[in-house]
Design a protein around this motif. Structure first.
Motif, short mmCIF file in Angstrom:
data_model
loop_
_atom_site.label_atom_id
_atom_site.label_comp_id
_atom_site.label_asym_id
_atom_site.label_seq_id
_atom_site.Cartn_x
_atom_site.Cartn_y
_atom_site.Cartn_z
N LEU A 1 -15.45 -6.60 -57.03
CA LEU A 1 -14.67 -6.68 -55.79
C LEU A 1 -13.18 -6.77 -56.05
CD1 LEU A 1 -16.90 -9.14 -53.70
CD2 LEU A 1 -16.88 -6.63 -53.68
N ASP A 2 -12.80 -6.91 -57.32
CA ASP A 2 -11.39 -7.00 -57.69
C ASP A 2 -10.72 -8.19 -57.00
OD1 ASP A 2 -9.09 -6.32 -59.06
OD2 ASP A 2 -8.39 -4.92 -57.51
N ILE A 3 -11.39 -9.34 -57.07
CA ILE A 3 -10.84 -10.57 -56.52
C ILE A 3 -11.03 -11.67 -57.55
CG2 ILE A 3 -11.22 -9.97 -54.09
CD1 ILE A 3 -13.76 -11.63 -54.16
N PRO A 4 -10.26 -12.76 -57.48
CA PRO A 4 -10.41 -13.85 -58.45
C PRO A 4 -11.79 -14.50 -58.37
CG PRO A 4 -8.33 -14.02 -57.28
CD PRO A 4 -9.13 -12.98 -56.57
N ALA A 5 -12.26 -15.04 -59.49
CA ALA A 5 -13.55 -15.73 -59.51
C ALA A 5 -13.55 -16.91 -58.56
CB ALA A 5 -13.88 -16.18 -60.94
N GLY A 6 -12.41 -17.58 -58.43
CA GLY A 6 -12.31 -18.70 -57.51
C GLY A 6 -12.55 -18.29 -56.06
N THR A 7 -12.09 -17.08 -55.72
CA THR A 7 -12.32 -16.57 -54.37
C THR A 7 -13.80 -16.33 -54.12
OG1 THR A 7 -10.14 -15.52 -54.35
CG2 THR A 7 -11.75 -14.72 -52.74
N VAL A 8 -14.49 -15.79 -55.15
CA VAL A 8 -15.94 -15.58 -55.04
C VAL A 8 -16.64 -16.91 -54.79
CG1 VAL A 8 -18.03 -14.81 -56.21
CG2 VAL A 8 -15.89 -13.53 -56.50
N LYS A 9 -16.31 -17.93 -55.57
CA LYS A 9 -16.94 -19.23 -55.41
C LYS A 9 -16.66 -19.82 -54.03
CE LYS A 9 -16.73 -20.39 -60.36
NZ LYS A 9 -16.17 -21.32 -61.37
N ARG A 10 -15.43 -19.66 -53.57
CA ARG A 10 -15.09 -20.22 -52.26
C ARG A 10 -15.86 -19.52 -51.15
NH1 ARG A 10 -10.27 -18.61 -51.74
NH2 ARG A 10 -10.59 -17.13 -50.03
N ARG A 11 -16.01 -18.19 -51.27
CA ARG A 11 -16.74 -17.46 -50.24
C ARG A 11 -18.23 -17.80 -50.26
NH1 ARG A 11 -13.87 -11.43 -50.50
NH2 ARG A 11 -11.79 -12.14 -49.81
N LEU A 12 -18.78 -18.00 -51.45
CA LEU A 12 -20.17 -18.42 -51.54
C LEU A 12 -20.36 -19.78 -50.89
CD1 LEU A 12 -21.14 -17.32 -55.16
CD2 LEU A 12 -22.24 -16.56 -53.03
N PHE A 13 -19.43 -20.67 -51.16
CA PHE A 13 -19.50 -22.01 -50.55
C PHE A 13 -19.39 -21.90 -49.03
CE2 PHE A 13 -17.35 -25.75 -48.83
CZ PHE A 13 -18.22 -26.77 -49.24
N ASP A 14 -18.42 -21.09 -48.55
CA ASP A 14 -18.24 -20.91 -47.11
C ASP A 14 -19.49 -20.31 -46.47
OD1 ASP A 14 -15.70 -21.91 -47.31
OD2 ASP A 14 -14.71 -19.95 -47.30
N ALA A 15 -20.10 -19.34 -47.17
CA ALA A 15 -21.28 -18.68 -46.62
C ALA A 15 -22.42 -19.68 -46.46
CB ALA A 15 -21.70 -17.52 -47.52
N ARG A 16 -22.66 -20.47 -47.52
CA ARG A 16 -23.74 -21.46 -47.45
C ARG A 16 -23.46 -22.49 -46.37
NH1 ARG A 16 -27.12 -22.57 -51.39
NH2 ARG A 16 -26.64 -24.79 -51.40
N THR A 17 -22.20 -22.92 -46.25
CA THR A 17 -21.84 -23.90 -45.22
C THR A 17 -22.06 -23.34 -43.82
OG1 THR A 17 -20.19 -24.89 -46.69
CG2 THR A 17 -19.99 -25.35 -44.34
N ASN A 18 -21.62 -22.10 -43.63
CA ASN A 18 -21.76 -21.47 -42.31
C ASN A 18 -23.22 -21.27 -41.94
OD1 ASN A 18 -19.02 -21.34 -41.86
ND2 ASN A 18 -18.80 -19.28 -42.69
N ILE A 19 -24.04 -20.88 -42.93
CA ILE A 19 -25.46 -20.65 -42.64
C ILE A 19 -26.13 -21.95 -42.21
CG2 ILE A 19 -27.69 -20.12 -43.71
CD1 ILE A 19 -26.20 -17.99 -45.35
N LYS A 20 -25.85 -23.03 -42.95
CA LYS A 20 -26.46 -24.31 -42.58
C LYS A 20 -25.96 -24.78 -41.22
CE LYS A 20 -25.51 -26.17 -46.68
NZ LYS A 20 -25.38 -27.17 -47.77
#
Length: 540
Positions: free
Chosen positions: A142-161
């Motif tokens: 995706l050509d984005i920082p690894a930290g951005t990937v982790k943050r989006r994964l965290f946001d996704a899990r938070t939003n789903i719950k």
């Protein structure tokens, strides 16, 4: 017995399908469930089932049929397919619930929560959970920082719950959408905006900007559908993106109840405008009938259907100019668009109080323009298409085909010999009241007025209209400011000043109501569907 033929209409059928799809997330199953709900409702209504509150009864029935549908389907719980991969089970098991046995409805609600992730979050979820890619690999793709990937994964899990835990408190407008009425002029993009989901978006963003996820949560559909629906309103500038990247409606939308109350108050202010306009027309009678146009020998009360329009147009122009002084230097000159648009909305289950009757007479301008070898541009104009003229002029009464017949009859004083085609055209026009038989002659009952003549007539009204403009304009402005300004965003004041407010300077509905129902100063037709009252042809 309830008239189910009018209650179960296309709008309700669409809502039932959206309800079914929202529950099942499968097109075929949704169609089956929607059909089951509608068939059962129709069966009960036809049996004379007593219903006191139709929509409460109907949606309770829909829920019952949905529960029955699940019990009969006899399938193992399934998950929604996003980009051909299953993600619901993976995400749910990641939350330490591997051994949980989810009810079918819970699985579908979980799928629904996942579907409401934005596109960028869904993409990362699929890569991480389904394709089992490492964070570093996702970052590279995706050509984005690894930290951005982790943050989006965290946001996704938070939003789903969050969405899963609050499922019953979101998406209410998917079941009972709000209603948006739009009106405008110029090149208003009505066809592009004629969409139930777009209406919900426009209403939701009328006061404050919303992100795609916020809209999805409020409306109750997946973000992917929101993203798709935003294209048209953004392209035609009915919406805009603010500095925060969120979406904002870019025209004035007010509550329907407020609109009704404002119209009623305007009617009170204009309570004497009818007789005042009538007095002006009577004072100008001799001058108007001295002008050179076909129809100047008609009964004056018949001509006044058109003359009411002429004088009210001039009043509106003068009132707008008078009111413009209040806004000079305060708002922009234009909105930068080639159209004007406004709207009013009614919330689900809201009942508009119309106990206060607004005394207006409907007007709905209909134009058709065609060329003529002798006269150049001819414009067929019908100002009255609303009730009680609703059954008249479903198609243009006068057009390029029968205009030569109209001119032929006028030139011959109604005595011209007609061929078979002209006879058929004449018979049709007689049935609509555009031609009448008078002393074995065919008399055309549609005035034909040159544009310069109309301008002279309207200019003659100015001296008598000026006192009325000064009398009413400030009253209407103050009233509208009190009723409407609280619902207008600061960045839409120009739209308010140059369009919404100006609508209340349009006095024709109030003047016509008095002339038809109270003053009875107009020639009232025996059959409103068979008269040319209020119809004319402008030359040039």
């Amino acid at each position: 017995m309830m008239d189910y033929k009018t209650i179960i209409n296309e709008e309700l059928i669409e809502k039932v399908y959206l309800y079914s799809f929202r529950k099942l997330y499968n097109k075929t199953d949704a169609e089956d469930l929607a059909q089951d709900i509608l068939v059962e409702a129709l069966a009960q209504l036809r049996k004379g089932h007593e219903v006191h509150s139709f929509y409460s009864w109907f949606w309770a029935l829909a829920h019952n049929r949905y529960c029955m549908f699940l019990s009969k389907r006899n399938k193992a719980p399934s998950t929604m397919d996003i980009n051909n991969v299953e993600i619901a089970k993976a995400l749910y098991s990641e939350d330490s619930t591997k051994d949980s046995v989810l009810a079918s409805e819970e699985i579908h609600e979980l799928n629904y929560a996942i579907s409401r992730l934005s596109a960028q979050h869904r993409e990362i979820v699929i890569m991480f959970y389904l394709k089992e890619m490492k964070v570093s690999d996702i970052a590279g793709v995706l050509d984005i920082p690894a930290g951005t990937v982790k943050r989006r994964l965290f946001d996704a899990r938070t939003n789903i719950k969050k969405e899963f835990n609050n499922m019953n408190n979101t998406g209410k407008s998917a079941y009972a959408p709000a209603t948006l009425s739009k009106w405008g002029n110029g090149m208003a993009p009505f066809s592009q905006l004629n969409d139930l989901i777009i209406d919900q978006i426009l209403i939701s963003c009328r006061n404050e900007s919303k992100s795609i996820n916020e809209l999805a949560s409020e409306i109750g559909v997946a973000p992917v559908y929101i993203e798709d629906r935003l294209t048209h309103p953004l392209n035609c500038k009915a919406m805009k993106i603010d500095a925060s990247g969120k979406y904002l409606t870019d025209f004035c939308i007010i509550p329907e109840q407020v609109k009704h109350n404002t119209e009623y108050k305007a009617g009170e202010i204009y309570s004497t405008i009818g007789p005042e306009i009538n007095e002006i027309l009577l004072k100008k009678k001799d001058y108007i009938l001295s002008q050179d146009f076909y129809g100047n020998t008609f009964d004056y009360s018949y001509l006044m259907w058109i003359l009411q329009v002429f004088v009210c147009i001039k009043y509106g122009e003068m009132a707008e100019q008078y009111n413009e002084k209040n806004w000079q230097g305060k708002v922009a000159a234009t909105n930068g668009k080639d159209y004007r648009l406004a709207g009013s909305f009614t919330l689900p289950n809201e009942v508009i109080n119309r106990d206060k009757i607004v005394k207006t007479f409907g007007s709905n301008n209909m134009h058709e323009t065609f060329d003529h070898s002798m006269y150049g541009k001819l414009h067929y104009i019908n100002w009255f298409r609303d009730r009680p003229f609703s059954n008249r002029d479903s198609q243009f009464m006068i057009n390029a085909s029968n205009m030569p017949l109209i001119l032929k009859l006028i030139d011959s004083n109604g005595t011209a010999t007609l061929n078979s085609i002209e006879e058929a055209q004449a018979a049709n026009l007689i049935s609509m009241g555009a031609i009448v038989k008078d002393d074995n002659k065919l008399k055309v009952m549609v005035p034909i007025i040159p544009a310069e003549c109309i301008e002279k007539i309207q200019t003659s009204f100015e001296d008598l209209l000026q006192p009325l403009v000064e009398k009413y304009t400030n009253k209407i402005s103050r009233m509208a400011d009190e009723f409407l300004l609280p619902y207008i965003r600061d960045d839409l004041i120009e739209e308010y000043a140059h369009y919404v407010l100006r609508m209340y300077f349009w006095i024709l509905p109030y003047a016509m109501y008095w002339a038809v129902h109270e003053g009875k100063t107009l020639a009232i037709p025996e059959d409103y569907s068979k008269t040319a009252a209020g119809v004319y042809i402008r030359i040039g």
